[in-house]
Structures are given as C-alpha cells and as structure tokens.
Design a protein around this motif. Structure first.
Motif, short mmCIF file in Angstrom:
data_model
loop_
_atom_site.label_atom_id
_atom_site.label_comp_id
_atom_site.label_asym_id
_atom_site.label_seq_id
_atom_site.Cartn_x
_atom_site.Cartn_y
_atom_site.Cartn_z
N LYS A 1 -32.16 -10.90 -51.15
CA LYS A 1 -32.28 -11.69 -52.37
C LYS A 1 -32.59 -13.15 -52.07
O LYS A 1 -32.62 -13.98 -53.00
CB LYS A 1 -31.00 -11.58 -53.20
CG LYS A 1 -30.74 -10.18 -53.74
CD LYS A 1 -29.43 -10.11 -54.51
CE LYS A 1 -29.18 -8.72 -55.06
NZ LYS A 1 -27.88 -8.63 -55.79
N GLY A 2 -32.78 -13.48 -50.78
CA GLY A 2 -33.21 -14.83 -50.45
C GLY A 2 -32.22 -15.70 -49.71
O GLY A 2 -32.55 -16.82 -49.32
N ALA A 3 -31.00 -15.23 -49.51
CA ALA A 3 -30.02 -16.02 -48.76
C ALA A 3 -30.44 -16.12 -47.30
O ALA A 3 -30.98 -15.16 -46.73
CB ALA A 3 -28.64 -15.40 -48.88
N GLU A 4 -30.19 -17.27 -46.69
CA GLU A 4 -30.51 -17.48 -45.28
C GLU A 4 -29.23 -17.77 -44.50
O GLU A 4 -28.50 -18.69 -44.84
CB GLU A 4 -31.51 -18.65 -45.12
CG GLU A 4 -32.86 -18.37 -45.77
CD GLU A 4 -33.84 -19.51 -45.54
OE1 GLU A 4 -33.49 -20.48 -44.83
OE2 GLU A 4 -34.96 -19.43 -46.08
N PHE A 5 -29.00 -16.97 -43.48
CA PHE A 5 -27.79 -17.11 -42.67
C PHE A 5 -28.19 -17.38 -41.22
O PHE A 5 -28.52 -16.46 -40.48
CB PHE A 5 -26.94 -15.84 -42.76
CG PHE A 5 -26.52 -15.49 -44.17
CD1 PHE A 5 -25.99 -16.45 -45.01
CD2 PHE A 5 -26.67 -14.20 -44.64
CE1 PHE A 5 -25.61 -16.14 -46.31
CE2 PHE A 5 -26.28 -13.87 -45.93
CZ PHE A 5 -25.74 -14.85 -46.76
N ASP A 6 -28.16 -18.65 -40.83
CA ASP A 6 -28.50 -19.02 -39.46
C ASP A 6 -27.26 -19.18 -38.59
O ASP A 6 -27.31 -18.93 -37.39
CB ASP A 6 -29.31 -20.33 -39.45
CG ASP A 6 -30.65 -20.18 -40.15
OD1 ASP A 6 -31.27 -19.11 -40.02
OD2 ASP A 6 -31.07 -21.13 -40.84
N ARG A 7 -26.17 -19.60 -39.20
CA ARG A 7 -24.92 -19.79 -38.45
C ARG A 7 -23.82 -18.98 -39.13
O ARG A 7 -23.50 -19.19 -40.30
CB ARG A 7 -24.52 -21.26 -38.39
CG ARG A 7 -25.50 -22.17 -37.67
CD ARG A 7 -24.85 -23.50 -37.34
NE ARG A 7 -23.86 -23.36 -36.28
CZ ARG A 7 -22.76 -24.09 -36.18
NH1 ARG A 7 -22.46 -24.99 -37.11
NH2 ARG A 7 -21.91 -23.92 -35.17
N LEU A 8 -23.22 -18.06 -38.38
CA LEU A 8 -22.19 -17.16 -38.89
C LEU A 8 -20.86 -17.45 -38.20
O LEU A 8 -20.82 -17.73 -37.00
CB LEU A 8 -22.58 -15.70 -38.65
CG LEU A 8 -23.62 -15.03 -39.55
CD1 LEU A 8 -24.96 -15.75 -39.50
CD2 LEU A 8 -23.79 -13.57 -39.16
N LEU A 9 -19.79 -17.33 -38.95
CA LEU A 9 -18.44 -17.44 -38.41
C LEU A 9 -17.65 -16.22 -38.83
O LEU A 9 -17.57 -15.90 -40.03
CB LEU A 9 -17.75 -18.71 -38.92
CG LEU A 9 -16.29 -18.90 -38.51
CD1 LEU A 9 -16.17 -19.12 -37.00
CD2 LEU A 9 -15.66 -20.07 -39.27
N ASP A 10 -17.08 -15.51 -37.86
CA ASP A 10 -16.30 -14.30 -38.12
C ASP A 10 -14.85 -14.59 -37.76
O ASP A 10 -14.50 -14.80 -36.59
CB ASP A 10 -16.84 -13.15 -37.27
CG ASP A 10 -16.10 -11.84 -37.50
OD1 ASP A 10 -15.36 -11.75 -38.49
OD2 ASP A 10 -16.28 -10.93 -36.68
N LEU A 11 -13.98 -14.61 -38.77
CA LEU A 11 -12.57 -14.91 -38.58
C LEU A 11 -11.79 -13.63 -38.36
O LEU A 11 -11.80 -12.73 -39.19
CB LEU A 11 -12.03 -15.63 -39.82
CG LEU A 11 -12.65 -16.99 -40.13
CD1 LEU A 11 -12.19 -17.49 -41.49
CD2 LEU A 11 -12.31 -18.01 -39.05
N GLY A 12 -11.10 -13.55 -37.20
CA GLY A 12 -10.40 -12.33 -36.83
C GLY A 12 -11.38 -11.29 -36.35
O GLY A 12 -11.39 -10.15 -36.83
N THR A 13 -12.19 -11.66 -35.38
CA THR A 13 -13.34 -10.83 -35.01
C THR A 13 -12.98 -9.50 -34.38
O THR A 13 -13.75 -8.55 -34.44
CB THR A 13 -14.28 -11.63 -34.08
OG1 THR A 13 -15.54 -10.99 -34.00
CG2 THR A 13 -13.69 -11.81 -32.68
N GLY A 14 -11.81 -9.40 -33.72
CA GLY A 14 -11.42 -8.12 -33.12
C GLY A 14 -12.44 -7.65 -32.10
O GLY A 14 -12.77 -8.36 -31.16
N SER A 15 -12.97 -6.45 -32.31
CA SER A 15 -13.97 -5.89 -31.40
C SER A 15 -15.31 -6.61 -31.50
O SER A 15 -16.20 -6.40 -30.67
CB SER A 15 -14.19 -4.41 -31.69
OG SER A 15 -14.80 -4.24 -32.97
#
Length: 285
Positions: free
Chosen positions: A113-127
């Motif tokens: 739908k047009g969102a751009e995700f260049d930088r991601l942060l995963d909280l509680g990433t586990g595996s």
C-alpha cells in the motif's frame, strides 16, 4: 521399540507418543523417523517393510523418548520452519509459530500500500524469525533485534548468519528500549502476553521447555504492551509504523493503547482461525 521395520517402528513410536498425551503422535513420529533417512518422509509409504539398522533404531528411540517427555520436536531437531525458512531454535527462545506469520503478512501488505520500511527494530527478537524474515522479504532494509537474553541473541545471530543476513542486521542486548538509539520506520514486537497465573497451565511443551521470561506478560498479560507503547514515540519516526502480535482477546485493548498514544490507521489483523492476532498502526505526523 518392538518392531524393526519402518512400518513396525512407526506404529510403536506412535503408540508411545499417544500414551504420553502428545497431540498428533503419528505426525511427530513420522517426522522424527524421517531424520534417519535424510528427511525423506515418504519412505514410510514407499518402503514400509525396510528394516532399520540397530544404531539408527537406538537413535530414534532416544528421540521418541525425548518427545514422550513432551520436549518440542523443534528442540529435538534443532530447527523449526517459519515462512518457508528453517530457523535454529532451542530452549532459550520461543518456538516460531504459524500464527506469527500473520505479522509478516500484515507488514508486507502495508508495503504493497506504499509504506517504506528502511530501518526496522524488533523488540524481544528471540530466534530473530520475525526480523530476519522481513529483512529477507525487504532486500533494501536493515534491522536491529534486541533481547534481554544474551542466550537468545546467540541464536538470533546464528540464524542471521545461516540466512546470509548478517550484513544487514545488528543485535543488541537490551531491556526493551533501554539500550536502543536512533529512530526507525517500523518497530515490531511479539512480547510476552500470557497472564502470569496461566503460564504453568500451558501445554508441557511450552510450560516446561520454553523461556518463561518470553511468555509471562504480567497479571493481565498486557504489561509489556503498555511499557513499549508508552515509549514508541521516542524511537519511531514521524509517520512510522508499529505492529504487535497479541494474545487471543487482547487486540482491541492494544488498539486502544495505540489510539491513546497518537497512532492512526490502526488495524487488527486476523490469523487463519479468524482470531485477532496482530495490531498495527501509524504514528501521526
């Protein structure tokens, strides 16, 4: 085991697992048996009368005994498939579950739908299964996975290396945002959401073999959502997105938390059982 042929051994193993209360005993017995034949699950159909050598039979007996003690199949095999990729798992991380693929679907739908995700942060990433799957699907993106467990981060780093994503991924030991710096286009999390009193009541595979710190969401199961959402505005860029996996019955509550913190375009995403499994929203510009 009483029998020695593939068909006999599979029947014996299925009976043992059924007696131990394992759900889907034949499926698990067949999956573990396939490890003796380079993962070939169809050998049961093609060569049911083929004898199994003594060493292989002993190895299989050990695996079946572990499963009968309700140890997850993924721990016995050392890996679990998620979004068609294999991830290393052990007792230090949650087992990747099919329901969590709802989060991947929801993020990729936002991209369409047009969102751009260049930088991601995963909280509680586990595996690392969520972050690494998204990075594999978004080849221009980079990501940071944080976890308070150093042992979990060892697993996540191994998965990044195995998937060839180590150059686009950093991992950080942090209690949620405590060691995080900078801002991100997308912050995702599958935090603990089981009510404290319910954790011991979970299936033995979960209650006895998965890390309780990744399960226990406090007295009402929502303590982690309140904490994370209260700080999102400091780490999410203006117009950025967040998405959470939630437990059954929690979606509307988490959606309200986001609305109270100036989020718009809030959506609840159902899993294959039509249960509200994820909640996403955009930080108002």
């Amino acid at each position: 085991m009483i029998g020695t042929t593939i068909a006999e051994v599979l029947s014996d193993a299925t009976r043992l697992l059924r007696q131990a209360g394992v759900d889907g005993p034949r499926q698990d017995a067949r999956l573990l048996l396939a490890t003796l034949f380079d993962g070939d699950r169809e050998i049961v159909i093609r060569e049911p009368e083929r004898p199994i050598e003594a060493d292989a039979l002993n190895k299989y007996q050990v695996m079946i005994d572990r499963r009968a003690r309700r140890e997850p199949v993924s721990h016995i095999l050392g890996s679990r498939e998620f979004w068609s990729r294999n991830f290393v798992v052990n007792a230090h991380v949650l087992d990747p579950r099919p329901d969590s693929e709802t989060l991947i679907d929801a993020v990729l739908e936002r991209v369409k739908k047009g969102a751009e995700f260049d930088r991601l942060l995963d909280l509680g990433t586990g595996s690392g299964c969520l972050l690494l799957t998204l990075l594999a699907e978004l080849p221009e993106a980079e990501g940071v996975g944080v976890d308070q467990s150093e042992d979990a981060l060892v697993v996540a780093k191994e998965n990044a290396l195995r998937l060839g994503l180590e150059a686009r991924t950093d991992f950080l030991q942090s209690d949620w945002f405590s060691a995080v710096e900078g801002q991100y286009d997308l912050i995702l999390s599958n935090p603990p959401y089981i009510e404290t009193e319910d954790v011991p009541l979970l299936q033995p595979e979960v209650a006895q073999y998965e890390p309780h710190a990744a399960l226990d969401g406090g007295p009402d199961g929502l303590i982690c959502y309140r904490h994370i959402i209260s700080e999102l505005g400091h780490y999410l860029r203006s117009g950025g997105y967040t998405i959470f996996e939630v437990g059954q019955g929690q979606a509307d509550i988490v959606a309200n938390y986001l609305e109270d913190m100036n989020f718009i375009q809030i959506e609840i995403h159902n899993d294959l059982a039509s249960i509200g499994r994820c909640v996403s929203g955009q930080l108002k510009k």
